[in-house]
Design a protein around this motif. Structure first.
Motif, PDB file in Angstrom:
ATOM      1  N   LEU A   6       0.730  -1.263   0.314  1.00 15.50           N
ATOM      2  CA  LEU A   6      -0.176   0.237  -0.160  1.00 15.50           C
ATOM      3  C   LEU A   6       1.189   1.311  -0.205  1.00 15.50           C
ATOM      4  CD1 LEU A   6      -2.356  -0.753   2.586  1.00 15.50           C
ATOM      5  CD2 LEU A   6      -3.319  -0.328  -0.146  1.00 15.50           C
ATOM      6  N   GLN A   7       1.970   1.461   0.691  1.00 15.81           N
ATOM      7  CA  GLN A   7       3.442   2.575   0.801  1.00 15.81           C
ATOM      8  C   GLN A   7       3.916   2.702  -1.068  1.00 15.81           C
ATOM      9  OE1 GLN A   7       6.400   2.459   4.113  1.00 15.81           O
ATOM     10  NE2 GLN A   7       6.044   4.499   3.700  1.00 15.81           N
ATOM     11  N   ALA A   8       4.148   1.668  -1.418  1.00 16.12           N
ATOM     12  CA  ALA A   8       3.962   1.478  -2.137  1.00 16.12           C
ATOM     13  C   ALA A   8       3.176   2.910  -3.379  1.00 16.12           C
ATOM     14  CB  ALA A   8       4.903   0.449  -3.252  1.00 16.12           C
ATOM     15  N   LEU A   9       2.217   1.965  -3.277  1.00 17.32           N
ATOM     16  CA  LEU A   9       0.988   2.261  -4.676  1.00 17.32           C
ATOM     17  C   LEU A   9       0.391   3.858  -4.026  1.00 17.32           C
ATOM     18  CD1 LEU A   9      -0.911   1.699  -5.776  1.00 17.32           C
ATOM     19  CD2 LEU A   9      -2.595   0.337  -4.420  1.00 17.32           C
ATOM     20  N   ALA A  10       0.734   4.395  -2.726  1.00 14.83           N
ATOM     21  CA  ALA A  10       1.496   5.834  -2.063  1.00 14.83           C
ATOM     22  C   ALA A  10       1.708   6.807  -3.062  1.00 14.83           C
ATOM     23  CB  ALA A  10       0.679   6.101  -0.983  1.00 14.83           C
ATOM     24  N   ILE A  11       2.996   5.812  -3.245  1.00 19.38           N
ATOM     25  CA  ILE A  11       3.859   6.769  -4.326  1.00 19.38           C
ATOM     26  C   ILE A  11       3.868   6.874  -5.142  1.00 19.38           C
ATOM     27  CG2 ILE A  11       6.976   6.325  -4.874  1.00 19.38           C
ATOM     28  CD1 ILE A  11       6.748   4.709  -1.829  1.00 19.38           C
ATOM     29  N   LEU A  12       3.520   5.413  -5.986  1.00 20.53           N
ATOM     30  CA  LEU A  12       2.693   5.208  -7.492  1.00 20.53           C
ATOM     31  C   LEU A  12       1.566   6.282  -7.191  1.00 20.53           C
ATOM     32  CD1 LEU A  12       2.714   2.546 -10.222  1.00 20.53           C
ATOM     33  CD2 LEU A  12       0.052   4.252  -9.013  1.00 20.53           C
ATOM     34  N   GLY A  62     -21.098  -1.984   4.131  1.00 19.29           N
ATOM     35  CA  GLY A  62     -21.864  -3.138   4.696  1.00 19.29           C
ATOM     36  C   GLY A  62     -20.900  -3.895   5.673  1.00 19.29           C
ATOM     37  N   ARG A  63     -20.608  -4.515   4.911  1.00 21.45           N
ATOM     38  CA  ARG A  63     -19.521  -4.981   6.027  1.00 21.45           C
ATOM     39  C   ARG A  63     -18.385  -4.649   6.982  1.00 21.45           C
ATOM     40  NH1 ARG A  63     -19.139 -10.064   3.737  1.00 21.45           N
ATOM     41  NH2 ARG A  63     -17.223 -10.598   4.684  1.00 21.45           N
ATOM     42  N   LEU A  64     -17.975  -5.139   8.044  1.00 15.30           N
ATOM     43  CA  LEU A  64     -16.981  -5.160   9.038  1.00 15.30           C
ATOM     44  C   LEU A  64     -15.886  -4.593   8.671  1.00 15.30           C
ATOM     45  CD1 LEU A  64     -17.231  -4.327  12.340  1.00 15.30           C
ATOM     46  CD2 LEU A  64     -16.324  -6.326  12.517  1.00 15.30           C
ATOM     47  N   GLY A  65     -14.994  -3.510   8.436  1.00 15.20           N
ATOM     48  CA  GLY A  65     -13.500  -4.130   7.658  1.00 15.20           C
ATOM     49  C   GLY A  65     -13.182  -2.867   8.061  1.00 15.20           C
ATOM     50  N   VAL A  66     -11.776  -3.081   7.992  1.00 14.01           N
ATOM     51  CA  VAL A  66     -10.331  -2.207   9.364  1.00 14.01           C
ATOM     52  C   VAL A  66      -9.825  -1.386   8.115  1.00 14.01           C
ATOM     53  CG1 VAL A  66     -10.217  -3.277  11.471  1.00 14.01           C
ATOM     54  CG2 VAL A  66      -8.439  -3.459   9.193  1.00 14.01           C
ATOM     55  N   ILE A  67      -9.542  -0.219   7.634  1.00 18.82           N
ATOM     56  CA  ILE A  67      -9.001   0.645   6.953  1.00 18.82           C
ATOM     57  C   ILE A  67      -7.651   1.357   7.502  1.00 18.82           C
ATOM     58  CG2 ILE A  67      -8.997   3.067   5.090  1.00 18.82           C
ATOM     59  CD1 ILE A  67     -11.558   1.381   5.161  1.00 18.82           C
ATOM     60  N   LEU A  68      -6.624   0.719   6.165  1.00 18.65           N
ATOM     61  CA  LEU A  68      -4.965   1.322   6.685  1.00 18.65           C
ATOM     62  C   LEU A  68      -4.976   2.265   5.296  1.00 18.65           C
ATOM     63  CD1 LEU A  68      -1.911   0.648   7.616  1.00 18.65           C
ATOM     64  CD2 LEU A  68      -1.510  -0.730   5.955  1.00 18.65           C
ATOM     65  N   THR A  69      -4.185   3.657   6.460  1.00 15.81           N
ATOM     66  CA  THR A  69      -4.261   4.702   5.436  1.00 15.81           C
ATOM     67  C   THR A  69      -2.834   5.520   5.614  1.00 15.81           C
ATOM     68  OG1 THR A  69      -6.439   5.290   5.633  1.00 15.81           O
ATOM     69  CG2 THR A  69      -4.918   6.946   5.014  1.00 15.81           C
ATOM     70  N   ALA A  94       0.200  17.681   2.879  1.00 10.63           N
ATOM     71  CA  ALA A  94      -0.382  16.494   1.978  1.00 10.63           C
ATOM     72  C   ALA A  94      -1.304  16.936   1.090  1.00 10.63           C
ATOM     73  CB  ALA A  94      -1.220  16.026   3.427  1.00 10.63           C
ATOM     74  N   VAL A  95      -1.510  15.898   0.263  1.00  6.78           N
ATOM     75  CA  VAL A  95      -2.189  15.755  -1.278  1.00  6.78           C
ATOM     76  C   VAL A  95      -3.504  15.664  -0.773  1.00  6.78           C
ATOM     77  CG1 VAL A  95      -0.728  17.447  -2.646  1.00  6.78           C
ATOM     78  CG2 VAL A  95      -0.281  14.840  -2.329  1.00  6.78           C
ATOM     79  N   GLY A  96      -3.319  14.259  -0.239  1.00 10.48           N
ATOM     80  CA  GLY A  96      -4.583  12.885  -0.667  1.00 10.48           C
ATOM     81  C   GLY A  96      -4.062  11.782   0.315  1.00 10.48           C
ATOM     82  N   TYR A  97      -4.870  10.330  -0.293  1.00 11.47           N
ATOM     83  CA  TYR A  97      -4.587   9.307   1.016  1.00 11.47           C
ATOM     84  C   TYR A  97      -4.873   8.118   0.488  1.00 11.47           C
ATOM     85  CZ  TYR A  97      -5.888  13.970   3.628  1.00 11.47           C
ATOM     86  OH  TYR A  97      -5.773  15.383   3.787  1.00 11.47           O
ATOM     87  N   LEU A  98      -4.085   7.707   0.732  1.00 10.59           N
ATOM     88  CA  LEU A  98      -4.190   5.955   0.333  1.00 10.59           C
ATOM     89  C   LEU A  98      -5.094   5.179   1.106  1.00 10.59           C
ATOM     90  CD1 LEU A  98      -3.792   4.410  -2.588  1.00 10.59           C
ATOM     91  CD2 LEU A  98      -1.938   3.584  -1.167  1.00 10.59           C
ATOM     92  N   GLY A  99      -5.798   4.487   0.646  1.00 14.76           N
ATOM     93  CA  GLY A  99      -6.063   3.279   1.903  1.00 14.76           C
ATOM     94  C   GLY A  99      -6.501   2.566   1.862  1.00 14.76           C
ATOM     95  N   SER A 153      -9.012  -6.116   0.820  1.00 13.51           N
ATOM     96  CA  SER A 153     -10.412  -6.536  -0.320  1.00 13.51           C
ATOM     97  C   SER A 153     -10.671  -5.300  -1.738  1.00 13.51           C
ATOM     98  CB  SER A 153     -11.668  -6.613  -0.441  1.00 13.51           C
ATOM     99  OG  SER A 153     -11.985  -5.839   1.107  1.00 13.51           O
ATOM    100  N   GLY A 154      -9.671  -4.156  -1.345  1.00 13.47           N
ATOM    101  CA  GLY A 154      -9.557  -3.325  -1.778  1.00 13.47           C
ATOM    102  C   GLY A 154      -8.705  -1.774  -1.454  1.00 13.47           C
ATOM    103  N   VAL A 155      -8.021  -0.906  -2.759  1.00 14.43           N
ATOM    104  CA  VAL A 155      -7.705  -0.060  -2.104  1.00 14.43           C
ATOM    105  C   VAL A 155      -8.284   1.346  -2.751  1.00 14.43           C
ATOM    106  CG1 VAL A 155      -5.641  -1.126  -2.463  1.00 14.43           C
ATOM    107  CG2 VAL A 155      -6.602  -0.034  -4.681  1.00 14.43           C
ATOM    108  N   ALA A 156      -8.440   2.522  -2.244  1.00 13.04           N
ATOM    109  CA  ALA A 156      -9.158   3.336  -3.285  1.00 13.04           C
ATOM    110  C   ALA A 156      -7.980   4.481  -2.165  1.00 13.04           C
ATOM    111  CB  ALA A 156     -10.644   4.131  -2.053  1.00 13.04           C
TER     112      ALA A 156
END
Ligand code: WA2
Length: 279
Positions: A35-41, A173-180, A201-206, A74-77
């Motif tokens: 996820l950290q690499a995706l934030a750099i991308l 509706g599902r239970l989850g945790v977000i890593l940002t 800061a310009v944005g947030y990858l989760g 299960s996904g990234v945003a």
């Protein structure tokens, strides 16, 4: 002797539990690094190029094709920072308007409805602009408008580290945790003050962790999964553990507690294991 048998059983429970905890933690770490690499991308191809070299379609395709690198997600945003002054122009460019996450104020907790009334327009927003296909329904929602997402974004951008929410009910509706991870215009020095980080800061990858489904899948890959019962808790508030995985952690008898390290020092997690059958 009988006490020798009990001892042996206890050791075997401890080693099975520790093995599962280690596996979960390893997969979590791997997912977090990616996820950290995706934030750099996103920084490289969206914020450092004019015009941006990323569209929703390319982001979704890349995220899907690299999903195997993030086994517990299960996904990234990706949500972008928009000030109130920029809002109109941003909405015109996108062709949609920024939406609040929960229309019912009750989901924000008691008392917040009145606060929202007098708060007026927010001074900044964090609408999702890119998402993996499974979560493209969250595009245009302001991630600062939900309590759990908001707290995570604020902690991520002032720390520069990956931060984790408590388990909460997602929009689907599902239970989850977000890593940002926060994305910065230019990477602040390692010793930057929180205020400098907030400004950059310009944005947030989760990353979206669907704990129930993904822990289940992971544990099923292990031999002997029928013999022990596994529960995972967020124990950040000791008196009020939040169940993240497993059910009916009841009954006396022997149990083993393996600690899990999420890499976010402000959150605590534990794995509890029991034998299914009495000896
Ligand atoms: N993503 C998907 N579904 C959600 C959600 C979320 N947050 N919050 C509630 N339901 C873009 O931390 C930045 C993702 C938030 C990241």
């Amino acid at each position: 002797s009988n006490s020798g048998a009990v001892e042996k059983r206890r050791d075997s429970l401890a080693s099975m539990c520790d093995e599962r905890a280690r596996m979960l933690q390893d997969q979590f770490n791997v997912s977090m690094n990616h996820l950290q690499a995706l934030a750099i991308l996103v920084n490289t191809f969206h914020h450092s190029q004019t015009p941006s070299a990323i569209t929703q379609a390319t982001f979704a395709r890349y995220a899907e094709r690299t999903a195997f690198e993030r086994p517990l997600t299960s996904g990234v945003a990706y949500a972008v920072r928009v000030t109130h002054a920029e809002r109109d122009q941003f909405e015109r460019q996108q062709g949609w308007s920024i939406k609040k996450m929960y229309s019912s104020p009750s989901s924000q907790g008691p008392g917040d409805a009145a606060v929202a009334e007098i708060r007026g327009p927010a001074d900044e927003y964090a609408p999702v602009i890119f998402a993996q296909d499974a979560y493209k329904n969250v595009i245009s929602f302001d991630m600062l408008s939900g309590a759990d997402d908001r707290e995570n974004i604020i902690r991520a951008r002032e720390s520069g580290k990956g931060v984790l929410t408590a388990p909460f009910q997602l929009l689907n509706g599902r239970l989850g945790v977000i890593l940002t991870y926060s994305v910065y215009k230019s990477e602040p020095p390692a010793n930057a003050r929180p205020q400098e980080r907030i400004q950059a800061a310009v944005g947030y990858l989760g990353g979206i962790f669907d704990i129930e489904a993904l822990v289940d899948k992971l544990l099923h890959q292990l031999a002997g999964k029928q013999s022990i019962m596994v529960n995972v808790y967020d124990t950040t508030t000791k008196e009020k553990p939040i169940s993240m995985y497993g059910s009916n952690d009841t009954g006396g008898g022997m149990y083993h507690n393996s600690t899990l390290n999420s890499g976010d020092p402000s959150r605590r997690h534990e794995m509890h294991c029991r034998f299914m059958q009495k000896p």
